[in-house]
Enzyme design. Sequence first.
Site, PDB file in Angstrom:
ATOM      1  N   TYR A 134     -12.170  -3.240  -3.473  1.00 15.51           N
ATOM      2  CA  TYR A 134     -12.953  -3.230  -2.205  1.00 15.51           C
ATOM      3  C   TYR A 134     -14.455  -3.254  -2.267  1.00 15.51           C
ATOM      4  CZ  TYR A 134      -8.146  -2.489   0.005  1.00 15.51           C
ATOM      5  OH  TYR A 134      -6.995  -2.818   0.202  1.00 15.51           O
ATOM      6  N   LYS A 144       0.970  -1.207  -0.063  1.00 13.25           N
ATOM      7  CA  LYS A 144       0.059  -0.033  -0.079  1.00 13.25           C
ATOM      8  C   LYS A 144       0.994   1.333  -0.033  1.00 13.25           C
ATOM      9  CE  LYS A 144      -3.743  -2.444   2.498  1.00 13.25           C
ATOM     10  NZ  LYS A 144      -4.577  -2.528   3.477  1.00 13.25           N
ATOM     11  N   ASN A 203      -1.989  -0.256   6.998  1.00 11.60           N
ATOM     12  CA  ASN A 203      -1.392  -1.447   7.666  1.00 11.60           C
ATOM     13  C   ASN A 203      -0.210  -2.100   6.455  1.00 11.60           C
ATOM     14  OD1 ASN A 203      -3.024  -2.355   5.885  1.00 11.60           O
ATOM     15  ND2 ASN A 203      -4.454  -3.331   7.514  1.00 11.60           N
ATOM     16  N   HIS A 252      -1.758  -5.436   1.603  1.00  8.26           N
ATOM     17  CA  HIS A 252      -2.986  -6.286   1.313  1.00  8.26           C
ATOM     18  C   HIS A 252      -2.598  -7.732   0.822  1.00  8.26           C
ATOM     19  CE1 HIS A 252      -7.098  -7.811  -0.439  1.00  8.26           C
ATOM     20  NE2 HIS A 252      -6.230  -7.835  -1.330  1.00  8.26           N
ATOM     21  N   GLU A 296      -9.213 -10.863  -7.523  1.00  6.81           N
ATOM     22  CA  GLU A 296      -8.368  -9.610  -7.346  1.00  6.81           C
ATOM     23  C   GLU A 296      -7.475  -9.668  -8.467  1.00  6.81           C
ATOM     24  OE1 GLU A 296      -7.376  -9.964  -3.127  1.00  6.81           O
ATOM     25  OE2 GLU A 296      -9.388  -9.282  -2.471  1.00  6.81           O
TER      26      GLU A 296
HETATM   27  P1  DAT Z   1      -7.542  -7.221   5.834  1.00 10.84           P
HETATM   28  O1  DAT Z   1      -6.735  -6.191   4.961  1.00 10.84           O
HETATM   29  O2  DAT Z   1      -6.892  -7.782   6.799  1.00 10.84           O
HETATM   30  O3  DAT Z   1      -8.182  -8.178   4.864  1.00 10.84           O
HETATM   31  P2  DAT Z   1     -10.424  -5.786   5.712  1.00 10.84           P
HETATM   32  O4  DAT Z   1     -10.403  -6.747   4.190  1.00 10.84           O
HETATM   33  O5  DAT Z   1     -11.249  -6.229   6.469  1.00 10.84           O
HETATM   34  O6  DAT Z   1      -8.870  -6.091   6.301  1.00 10.84           O
HETATM   35  O7  DAT Z   1     -10.129  -4.385   5.644  1.00 10.84           O
HETATM   36  C1  DAT Z   1      -9.534  -4.025   4.346  1.00 10.84           C
HETATM   37  C2  DAT Z   1      -8.822  -2.596   4.950  1.00 10.84           C
HETATM   38  O8  DAT Z   1      -9.537  -1.558   5.435  1.00 10.84           O
HETATM   39  C3  DAT Z   1      -7.712  -3.013   6.188  1.00 10.84           C
HETATM   40  O9  DAT Z   1      -6.321  -3.542   5.675  1.00 10.84           O
HETATM   41  C4  DAT Z   1      -7.771  -1.787   6.704  1.00 10.84           C
HETATM   42  C5  DAT Z   1      -9.012  -0.937   6.723  1.00 10.84           C
HETATM   43  N1  DAT Z   1      -9.656  -1.298   7.807  1.00 10.84           N
HETATM   44  C6  DAT Z   1     -10.537  -2.593   7.947  1.00 10.84           C
HETATM   45  N2  DAT Z   1     -11.276  -2.595   9.197  1.00 10.84           N
HETATM   46  C7  DAT Z   1     -11.373  -1.281   9.415  1.00 10.84           C
HETATM   47  C8  DAT Z   1     -11.840  -0.496  10.611  1.00 10.84           C
HETATM   48  N3  DAT Z   1     -12.726  -0.939  11.518  1.00 10.84           N
HETATM   49  N4  DAT Z   1     -11.395   0.721  10.763  1.00 10.84           N
HETATM   50  C9  DAT Z   1     -10.511   1.442  10.287  1.00 10.84           C
HETATM   51  N5  DAT Z   1      -9.898   0.859   8.896  1.00 10.84           N
HETATM   52  C10 DAT Z   1     -10.185  -0.490   8.738  1.00 10.84           C
HETATM   53 MG    MG Z   2      -9.395  -8.101   3.243  1.00 14.62          MG
END
Ligand code: DAT
Ligand code: MG
Length: 137
Positions: A49, A9, A116, A119, A130
């Site tokens: 997303y 990212k 973070n 991805h 994806e």
């Molecule tokens: P991951 O990237 O661990 O698969 P995800 O698909 O649930 O997590 O979410 C996509 C991204 O969105 C994630 O990397 C960081 C952000 N994100 C997820 N949950 C969040 C939250 N509760 N508050 C803020 N950002 C969040």
């Molecule tokens: Mg995810």
Amino acid sequence: MEQTLVLIKPDGVRRNLVGEVIARIERKSYRVVALKMMHADLETLGKHYAEHLGKPFYEPLLEFMMSGPIVAMVVEGHRVIEGFRKIAGTTDPTTAELGTIRGDLGADQGTRVVQNLVHGSDSPESAAREIAIFFPN
Ligand code: DAT
Ligand code: MG
């Protein structure tokens, strides 16, 4: 052989962690089979997303993902989907296990979307979907 989509990212690219992330993937014995640096556009990210549409962090997430270049790659290996998610660590970098990319190198900055670093696809269905978005050819 199983494949997964990995993104470094904008925070990872900004912090010069491209080599670090790739090194961890390769040290785990996985193979990078496609790689490009790019600026993701709204259409690409909207598809990628789609599952998060309507969540409070959706718009900040897309904005963050367009805040700078990203690195997209296809990584290959037996059980690589599960394996890369383990290397990446859990979503919240503040509490992600040490030894993982997010746990070692990231921390919640108090922004509306969690930044973070990486991805990784979460299932074979997500991986196929994806990879087709980022590597249509
Ligand atoms: P991951 O990237 O661990 O698969 P995800 O698909 O649930 O997590 O979410 C996509 C991204 O969105 C994630 O990397 C960081 C952000 N994100 C997820 N949950 C969040 C939250 N509760 N508050 C803020 N950002 C969040
Ligand atoms: Mg995810």
